[in-house]
Motif scaffolding. Structure first.
Motif, PDB file in Angstrom:
ATOM      1  N   GLU A   1      -7.636   1.831  -3.396  1.00 33.66           N
ATOM      2  CA  GLU A   1      -7.915   1.712  -1.962  1.00 33.66           C
ATOM      3  C   GLU A   1      -8.072   3.119  -1.394  1.00 33.66           C
ATOM      4  O   GLU A   1      -7.308   4.029  -1.730  1.00 33.66           O
TER       5      GLU A   1
ATOM      6  N   GLN B   1       0.822  -1.208   0.000  1.00 33.84           N
ATOM      7  CA  GLN B   1       0.000   0.000   0.000  1.00 33.84           C
ATOM      8  C   GLN B   1       0.860   1.263   0.000  1.00 33.84           C
ATOM      9  O   GLN B   1       1.991   1.280   0.497  1.00 33.84           O
TER      10      GLN B   1
ATOM     11  N   TYR C   1      -3.116  -0.274  -3.471  1.00 33.11           N
ATOM     12  CA  TYR C   1      -2.175  -1.387  -3.468  1.00 33.11           C
ATOM     13  C   TYR C   1      -1.459  -1.433  -4.816  1.00 33.11           C
ATOM     14  O   TYR C   1      -2.088  -1.290  -5.871  1.00 33.11           O
TER      15      TYR C   1
END
Length: 229
Positions: A219, A22, A185
């Motif tokens: 994300e 991430q 990610y």
């Protein structure tokens, strides 16, 4: 949906690989609360995503988590970084093993949500207990920063329905400010993307990741913060 408790206790290394993919939240944290020279507590530290970001500049840092397996990964990382001004302890957010007025900054990433989910009976009471502990532990003028999910694999921020009440309570009940950031990610390859998303998010998302070749998976994270006087 996979059992996250099992992941945190028995698959800590695989989980750590997932979160290593991430985007860093370093700049976001630094902008909200410059942390150089502070005594810091990371509540729900997991495998040290936030702990290891903050530790090099902190005066001291204490990593707390319900899972010893996760904390073992954190400790190994901090040792590899050559740092010695840190500690780890198994703890519950509702009863922190820390003295009054002992921290300048508390951070909690993707953790309080497990108590704040509307699927948990008594979640409002649990969130209140957490806030009371944060208030107790922080020194006057200390700050808390909370990060939680705002959606995975979605084009726009899409918070889970079972966390909307908790998020609203942070803002409207406890006076937190909020922003939303991207924490995408970036996987090494599609095989890794499929394996790691299946581990934590389950088959539905993992199948879509593989079918669409989503090596880069969107994300979103909500960031809430406030100062306690």
């Amino acid at each position: 949906m996979p059992d996250h408790t099992v992941i945190y206790t028995k698959k800590a290394e695989q989980y750590d690989l997932l979160i290593s993919r991430q985007k860093s939240v370093y700049q976001t944290l630094e902008k909200i609360k410059p942390f150089e020279g502070l005594d810091i507590i990371d509540m729900g530290a997991g495998t040290g995503r936030l702990t290891c970001l903050l530790a090099p500049k902190a005066k001291s840092i204490l990593a707390l988590d319900a899972s010893q397996a996760m904390l073992d990964v954190t400790a190994n990382k901090l040792k590899e970084m050559g740092l010695n001004h840190w500690k780890t302890r198994v703890a519950d957010h509702r009863q922190l093993p820390v003295g009054d007025n002992s921290a300048d900054l508390i951070v909690s990433g993707w953790s309080i949500c497990y108590l704040g989910s509307s699927n948990v009976p008594g979640w409002r009471r649990y969130v209140h207990q957490v806030m009371e502990e944060i208030k107790r532990v922080l020194r006057p003028g200390g700050s808390v920063v909370i990060l939680e999910t705002m959606g995975t694999g979605t084009a726009l921020p899409t918070p889970p329905d079972f966390l909307k009440g908790y998020y609203s309570l942070l803002e409207n009940g406890y006076g937190f400010s909020k922003t939303v950031i991207r924490t995408d990610y970036a996987f090494a390859n599609i095989a890794e993307a499929g394996d790691l998303t299946r581990l934590f998010f389950g088959d539905e998302l993992a199948d879509r990741v593989v079918e669409q070749g989503l090596v880069q998976l969107p994300e979103w994270a909500g960031v809430w913060w406030r100062e306690f006087t």
